[in-house]
Design a protein around this motif. Structure first.
Motif, PDB file in Angstrom:
ATOM      1  N   ARG A  33       0.841  -1.199   0.000  1.00  0.00           N
ATOM      2  CA  ARG A  33       0.000   0.000   0.000  1.00  0.00           C
ATOM      3  C   ARG A  33       0.877   1.251   0.000  1.00  0.00           C
ATOM      4  N   LEU A  91       0.826   8.040  -6.485  1.00  0.00           N
ATOM      5  CA  LEU A  91      -0.034   6.890  -6.224  1.00  0.00           C
ATOM      6  C   LEU A  91      -0.147   6.084  -7.512  1.00  0.00           C
ATOM      7  N   LEU A 111      -1.969   3.135  -9.390  1.00  0.00           N
ATOM      8  CA  LEU A 111      -3.203   2.366  -9.327  1.00  0.00           C
ATOM      9  C   LEU A 111      -3.242   1.315 -10.428  1.00  0.00           C
ATOM     10  N   ARG A 115       1.324   3.727  -2.830  1.00  0.00           N
ATOM     11  CA  ARG A 115       1.847   5.097  -2.763  1.00  0.00           C
ATOM     12  C   ARG A 115       3.366   5.051  -2.624  1.00  0.00           C
TER      13      ARG A 115
END
Lengths: 114, 110
Positions: free
Chosen positions: A9, A91, A93, A110
């Motif tokens: 994460r 970030l 994704l 991140r």
């Protein structure tokens, strides 16, 4: 249900080093997987798109040499940021499409570069 | 190239008020989606609406394809609606390639 997991994460890496992030689609068969980056104060930019039975396509400003992607199948994809520098922070994704217009995104990785 | 413009850039409302968000795009969009990005960064698809009007819960999206615009209406806003709302188009149906707008940052005050 359908989910997309991303790992890690959050991550911090030293300038000039590399880091790998992973994406896994669970509960459905992905037909396309895309990696996006949201840099600070910017919107999402497409890095690359993988479609079933097609080679990975990188967008302008993103290259395989900098962001190599590995996907043994479309349910699992990993991307490495090689030689990360300050401009690579943001970030990241992963989005996976189900074959229709429905897309599921992971919670993102991140990246902080120090 | 393709562009997606969202307005306003930010919006502050009192809880209970309605929010109206706009999205304009520069060329034909075979798909248009509205997303919600939480303050933590997670992205959730709200509505897929390439044309016409769609409702889900307190959300209503209206897309006028020939005018290349879409709106997202949030009725009776709640503090938990706070976050960034993103509009994205897919110029080639089902190709998985989304072009995102810059987003509207919505803040709902109690």
């Amino acid at each position: 249900g359908a989910l997309v997991y991303q790992y890690p994460r959050r991550t911090i890496c030293k300038s000039g080093t590399s880091m790998r992030m992973e994406c896994q689609a669970v509960g459905f068969q992905a037909t396309s997987v895309a990696w996006y980056r949201q840099s600070p104060q910017k919107t999402f930019e497409l890095i690359a798109l993988s479609t079933v039975n097609s080679a990975i396509k990188y967008e302008q400003n993103f290259t395989q040499e900098k962001f190599p992607i590995s996907h043994p199948n479309l349910s699992f994809s990993s991307m490495t940021v090689l030689n990360a520098y300050l401009e690579d922070r943001g970030l990241y994704l992963c989005g996976a499409w189900t074959g229709g217009s429905e897309v599921f995104f992971g919670k993102g990785t991140r990246l902080t570069v120090v | 190239g393709q562009q997606v413009q969202q307005s306003p850039a930010s919006l502050v409302l009192q809880e209970g008020e309605n929010a109206e968000l706009q999205c304009n795009f520069s060329s034909t969009a075979t798909q248009l989606q509205w997303f919600y990005q939480s303050p933590g960064g997670s992205l959730v698809s709200l509505l897929s609406n390439p044309s016409g009007t769609k409702h889900t819960g307190r959300l209503t999206s209206t897309t006028v394809t020939k005018e290349r615009r879409s709106s997202l209406h949030i009725s009776s806003s709640q503090t938990t609606d706070s976050g960034t709302y993103l509009c994205a188009i897919d110029p080639n149906y089902n190709q998985g390639k989304l072009i995102f707008g810059q987003g509207t940052k919505l803040s709902i005050k109690p």
